[in-house]
Structures are given as C-alpha cells and as structure tokens.
Design a protein around this motif. Sequence first.
Motif, PDB file in Angstrom:
ATOM      1  N   PHE A 112       0.848  -1.203   0.000  1.00 61.34           N
ATOM      2  CA  PHE A 112       0.000   0.000   0.000  1.00 61.34           C
ATOM      3  C   PHE A 112       0.883   1.254   0.000  1.00 61.34           C
ATOM      4  O   PHE A 112       0.622   2.205  -0.728  1.00 61.34           O
ATOM      5  CB  PHE A 112      -0.920   0.031   1.230  1.00 61.34           C
ATOM      6  N   ASP A 113       1.924   1.231   0.835  1.00 64.50           N
ATOM      7  CA  ASP A 113       2.820   2.400   0.919  1.00 64.50           C
ATOM      8  C   ASP A 113       3.490   2.658  -0.435  1.00 64.50           C
ATOM      9  O   ASP A 113       3.582   3.794  -0.887  1.00 64.50           O
ATOM     10  CB  ASP A 113       3.885   2.200   2.016  1.00 64.50           C
ATOM     11  N   GLU A 114       3.942   1.574  -1.070  1.00 66.54           N
ATOM     12  CA  GLU A 114       4.586   1.727  -2.388  1.00 66.54           C
ATOM     13  C   GLU A 114       3.627   2.308  -3.424  1.00 66.54           C
ATOM     14  O   GLU A 114       4.017   3.061  -4.297  1.00 66.54           O
ATOM     15  CB  GLU A 114       5.103   0.366  -2.886  1.00 66.54           C
ATOM     16  N   ALA A 115       2.361   1.931  -3.301  1.00 65.08           N
ATOM     17  CA  ALA A 115       1.352   2.433  -4.263  1.00 65.08           C
ATOM     18  C   ALA A 115       0.815   3.799  -3.827  1.00 65.08           C
ATOM     19  O   ALA A 115      -0.002   4.391  -4.534  1.00 65.08           O
ATOM     20  CB  ALA A 115       0.212   1.421  -4.378  1.00 65.08           C
ATOM     21  N   GLY A 116       1.247   4.271  -2.666  1.00 65.20           N
ATOM     22  CA  GLY A 116       0.791   5.568  -2.160  1.00 65.20           C
ATOM     23  C   GLY A 116      -0.682   5.584  -1.806  1.00 65.20           C
ATOM     24  O   GLY A 116      -1.390   6.564  -2.060  1.00 65.20           O
ATOM     25  N   ILE A 117      -1.156   4.481  -1.229  1.00 66.13           N
ATOM     26  CA  ILE A 117      -2.589   4.402  -0.892  1.00 66.13           C
ATOM     27  C   ILE A 117      -2.780   4.012   0.578  1.00 66.13           C
ATOM     28  O   ILE A 117      -1.992   3.241   1.134  1.00 66.13           O
ATOM     29  CB  ILE A 117      -3.297   3.423  -1.869  1.00 66.13           C
ATOM     30  N   GLN A 118      -3.797   4.573   1.188  1.00 67.00           N
ATOM     31  CA  GLN A 118      -4.131   4.281   2.584  1.00 67.00           C
ATOM     32  C   GLN A 118      -5.479   3.557   2.610  1.00 67.00           C
ATOM     33  O   GLN A 118      -6.312   3.798   1.729  1.00 67.00           O
ATOM     34  CB  GLN A 118      -4.307   5.604   3.353  1.00 67.00           C
ATOM     35  N   PRO A 119      -5.717   2.720   3.636  1.00 68.18           N
ATOM     36  CA  PRO A 119      -7.035   2.055   3.708  1.00 68.18           C
ATOM     37  C   PRO A 119      -8.193   3.066   3.700  1.00 68.18           C
ATOM     38  O   PRO A 119      -9.261   2.768   3.171  1.00 68.18           O
ATOM     39  CB  PRO A 119      -6.971   1.297   5.033  1.00 68.18           C
ATOM     40  N   SER A 120      -7.963   4.237   4.252  1.00 62.83           N
ATOM     41  CA  SER A 120      -9.041   5.237   4.285  1.00 62.83           C
ATOM     42  C   SER A 120      -9.392   5.767   2.893  1.00 62.83           C
ATOM     43  O   SER A 120     -10.431   6.406   2.705  1.00 62.83           O
ATOM     44  CB  SER A 120      -8.655   6.393   5.210  1.00 62.83           C
ATOM     45  N   ASP A 121      -8.533   5.475   1.904  1.00 62.97           N
ATOM     46  CA  ASP A 121      -8.850   5.878   0.518  1.00 62.97           C
ATOM     47  C   ASP A 121      -9.894   4.961  -0.115  1.00 62.97           C
ATOM     48  O   ASP A 121     -10.441   5.269  -1.168  1.00 62.97           O
ATOM     49  CB  ASP A 121      -7.584   5.830  -0.357  1.00 62.97           C
ATOM     50  N   ILE A 122     -10.121   3.806   0.522  1.00 59.63           N
ATOM     51  CA  ILE A 122     -11.084   2.838  -0.032  1.00 59.63           C
ATOM     52  C   ILE A 122     -12.474   3.223   0.466  1.00 59.63           C
ATOM     53  O   ILE A 122     -12.803   3.038   1.631  1.00 59.63           O
ATOM     54  CB  ILE A 122     -10.758   1.388   0.424  1.00 59.63           C
ATOM     55  N   LYS A 123     -13.295   3.739  -0.412  1.00 60.35           N
ATOM     56  CA  LYS A 123     -14.637   4.169  -0.010  1.00 60.35           C
ATOM     57  C   LYS A 123     -15.734   3.300  -0.639  1.00 60.35           C
ATOM     58  O   LYS A 123     -16.761   3.044  -0.034  1.00 60.35           O
ATOM     59  CB  LYS A 123     -14.856   5.627  -0.412  1.00 60.35           C
ATOM     60  N   THR A 124     -15.497   2.860  -1.863  1.00 61.44           N
ATOM     61  CA  THR A 124     -16.489   1.999  -2.525  1.00 61.44           C
ATOM     62  C   THR A 124     -15.754   0.809  -3.154  1.00 61.44           C
ATOM     63  O   THR A 124     -14.528   0.798  -3.227  1.00 61.44           O
ATOM     64  CB  THR A 124     -17.224   2.746  -3.675  1.00 61.44           C
ATOM     65  N   VAL A 125     -16.536  -0.140  -3.644  1.00 60.28           N
ATOM     66  CA  VAL A 125     -15.933  -1.339  -4.252  1.00 60.28           C
ATOM     67  C   VAL A 125     -15.083  -0.972  -5.480  1.00 60.28           C
ATOM     68  O   VAL A 125     -14.079  -1.626  -5.769  1.00 60.28           O
ATOM     69  CB  VAL A 125     -17.022  -2.400  -4.558  1.00 60.28           C
ATOM     70  N   GLU A 126     -15.457   0.094  -6.182  1.00 62.31           N
ATOM     71  CA  GLU A 126     -14.685   0.508  -7.368  1.00 62.31           C
ATOM     72  C   GLU A 126     -13.250   0.908  -7.002  1.00 62.31           C
ATOM     73  O   GLU A 126     -12.348   0.821  -7.825  1.00 62.31           O
ATOM     74  CB  GLU A 126     -15.332   1.705  -8.085  1.00 62.31           C
ATOM     75  N   ASP A 127     -13.061   1.361  -5.757  1.00 62.61           N
ATOM     76  CA  ASP A 127     -11.721   1.801  -5.354  1.00 62.61           C
ATOM     77  C   ASP A 127     -10.715   0.658  -5.309  1.00 62.61           C
ATOM     78  O   ASP A 127      -9.512   0.897  -5.189  1.00 62.61           O
ATOM     79  CB  ASP A 127     -11.781   2.491  -3.983  1.00 62.61           C
ATOM     80  N   ILE A 128     -11.207  -0.573  -5.421  1.00 63.34           N
ATOM     81  CA  ILE A 128     -10.293  -1.723  -5.395  1.00 63.34           C
ATOM     82  C   ILE A 128      -9.259  -1.633  -6.518  1.00 63.34           C
ATOM     83  O   ILE A 128      -8.133  -2.093  -6.384  1.00 63.34           O
ATOM     84  CB  ILE A 128     -11.070  -3.062  -5.470  1.00 63.34           C
ATOM     85  N   ARG A 129      -9.668  -1.008  -7.628  1.00 59.73           N
ATOM     86  CA  ARG A 129      -8.747  -0.964  -8.776  1.00 59.73           C
ATOM     87  C   ARG A 129      -7.501  -0.127  -8.504  1.00 59.73           C
ATOM     88  O   ARG A 129      -6.528  -0.206  -9.240  1.00 59.73           O
ATOM     89  CB  ARG A 129      -9.490  -0.498 -10.032  1.00 59.73           C
ATOM     90  N   ASN A 130      -7.526   0.677  -7.432  1.00 62.54           N
ATOM     91  CA  ASN A 130      -6.334   1.461  -7.070  1.00 62.54           C
ATOM     92  C   ASN A 130      -5.341   0.654  -6.224  1.00 62.54           C
ATOM     93  O   ASN A 130      -4.233   1.106  -5.959  1.00 62.54           O
ATOM     94  CB  ASN A 130      -6.745   2.712  -6.282  1.00 62.54           C
ATOM     95  N   LEU A 131      -5.785  -0.520  -5.787  1.00 68.43           N
ATOM     96  CA  LEU A 131      -4.909  -1.341  -4.939  1.00 68.43           C
ATOM     97  C   LEU A 131      -4.000  -2.209  -5.809  1.00 68.43           C
ATOM     98  O   LEU A 131      -4.391  -2.625  -6.904  1.00 68.43           O
ATOM     99  CB  LEU A 131      -5.758  -2.233  -4.024  1.00 68.43           C
ATOM    100  N   PRO A 132      -2.792  -2.505  -5.316  1.00 68.47           N
ATOM    101  CA  PRO A 132      -1.873  -3.323  -6.123  1.00 68.47           C
ATOM    102  C   PRO A 132      -2.309  -4.787  -6.190  1.00 68.47           C
ATOM    103  O   PRO A 132      -3.000  -5.278  -5.291  1.00 68.47           O
ATOM    104  CB  PRO A 132      -0.540  -3.188  -5.380  1.00 68.47           C
ATOM    105  N   LEU A 133      -1.899  -5.478  -7.244  1.00 71.73           N
ATOM    106  CA  LEU A 133      -2.179  -6.913  -7.387  1.00 71.73           C
ATOM    107  C   LEU A 133      -1.238  -7.704  -6.478  1.00 71.73           C
ATOM    108  O   LEU A 133      -0.137  -7.245  -6.170  1.00 71.73           O
ATOM    109  CB  LEU A 133      -1.973  -7.350  -8.841  1.00 71.73           C
TER     110      LEU A 133
END
Length: 342
Positions: A46-67
């Motif tokens: 998550f840190d490498e992708a620059g994303i925090q769990p609080s950025d996840i608001k809807t199911v669509e936000d999953i696409r911002n998470l790394p594989l």
Amino acid sequence: MEDKRKYWDPEKETMPLDKLQELQGKRLQVLATLAYEKTSLYRRKFDEAGIQPSDIKTVEDIRNLPLTDDVEDIRNRPLSDRLTILPREIERFNSTSGTTTGMPEPIPFNKKDTDTLIDAEAQGRWTVGVRPNDTAQILTNYDISEMGYDRLGATFLLLSAGRFMLDKQIMINKTAGVTVLEHFPSQLKRFASQAQELGINVNDLPLRMIIGVGEPLSNSEKIELEELFGAPVMTMWHMMESGPIAAECGARKGLHIFSHRSILEVVDPETGELLPDGEEGELIVTPLLYETMPLIRYRTGDVARILPYEPCSCGRTLPRMSLIRGRVSQITDRKGKKKGRL
Ligand SMILES: [Zn+2]
C-alpha cells in the motif's frame, strides 16, 4: 429430512446489485484496514502504491490497490509477512496445489475463518443443487469439501471409503446408492471405463449429478461427460484459500459468483489492466471474509470471463462468470506473447 429452501443464503443471493456492491465496498474497507495494520506485506504494498485504507470508499476503489502475485508476494516471502494473528492462534492449515510455483504453500485459518470456509463449501454445493437427501462421494480428497456436505445435511461417503482405490470406490458408489459424485473432470472418463471393466455401466448408477471441480472443463467436454454418465455435470470454481468462489445454478448459463464473499475482477495478464465484463482474461480474487491471511487482488492464473450482467431465471441476483478456459501459462507463451485469443 427434506429441505425446501431454494437458496443457501436467500438474503445475499437475491440482493439488488447496488446493495450487493455496497456490501462489497464495506467488507473491502474492513479487509484493507486489517491487511494494512496487521501485515508487513500489505503495509509495504500500500505504501509503495501511495494508498491508505481510508482511501477505499467503494468497491470501485479496489482498482487502485496493487495486485498480489503468487511468486513475488507469496512464495518468496515468509508466511509471517502475511499473518494477522500469532502462529499459535492458527486452528488448521490447508495448502495450495503448487500448480504455478511447483511448491505447495500453507494456508492458515483461525477458528472463525474455518467456519466461514465450511459455509462457503456448503453454499457451493447447495447452489449446484445438492440437498440433504443426497448421498455424495467425493473423490478429490478435499476433506474440507466433506465438511461442506456435512454442513448442508447431506449424507456422504468418508474420503477413506473405498480405501483410496478406484475399483473399491466404484463398488462402494454402487452399493451405497451415491446420487452426487464429485471429482476432477479429467478423471471422470477413467472412472467410467474402470466401472465398465467391473461390469458396471455408469449410466445405470442412481447418480443425479456430477460435480466437476479443480480443473478447467470446456463446454464440449461437459456435454460428452453428461452423455457418458447420463447425469448433468455441474461446475464450481474454487481456491484453496477461500473455498468455492462461483458455482453453476440450475439455469446452467454460467457460474454465479458469490460476490458477498469475494470480489472478482478480470485483467489483461500482460499489463494487469482491468477488462470490462464479457472479455476474457486472468481472474483476480479478493476474498472478503478471511482474517487470518488477507489476500487482496490475488492473481489466480486462471482464465475466464465475467458475463455481462443479466437476471437469472433461478432468481439469484449474483453476477455470473464463464467456465474456466485454462491457465494463463497455457494460453500465453513465456515472453507473454498471446497464443490464443485473450
Ligand atoms: Zn441462476
């Protein structure tokens, strides 16, 4: 005992699609928070992708998470990088088959996750049509499948019935009056030919259904096996990490995805780019309900399509997917150049 219930979990299986997606979004937030706070693997990713769990608001936000990659993130790292609990809190281990990496990986479950897994196993069988008055024979040797049959109230032959020898398994199938046979699709022809040698025509057995799991099965192979056995071949797609992810219903137009349990996506295996419904690519799974070893956007290596959404005549609102066409490694060559249409 006869159970007239139509669905294993009526609320989740007939939920309007927008409510289902809302539920997925909430479950994803919980999972992402747990994974980030408790595992070094996902904190780093998550840190490498620059994303925090609080950025996840809807199911669509999953696409911002790394594989999550089988080799890079799982095989090449210790189990402790992915565990959210202490090793002594693990209740049991399953394992992967090791198809991709050549090495089976342990899959830990705590008590709650074990219960979730057994419920998923039961839901998969209920969806393909198994009922409490059935007698099942499971030849895949997955003991967790057996627990699923037990949970839904069906009778089942213990895995050891027949002493793991095909001749004896065929004979016990006949004498016990098995109505549901669960097996790897590639082994079913051998079952039939061996039965023939024992003077048993599989068409005469009281089988009501065959369940094919653990391997790809094409539509033409399915039809061939149905003619051979004189019974429908129902399919389920599962992962050892989460149990059944999708299962065919009586309408037989694809496999219903248990979207309340997992988020399923399809990506281009070369670029990791998300593909729209209807296009074939690599299946990416996020099991939403397991807390021992969270998996987020896990690359399964299996190739299939999510079918364009439409209501199903069985009454379930759960989206559907196609049969598995094969493994990414079989369909693309080593340089990633496509062999078949993807
Ligand atoms: Zn259906």
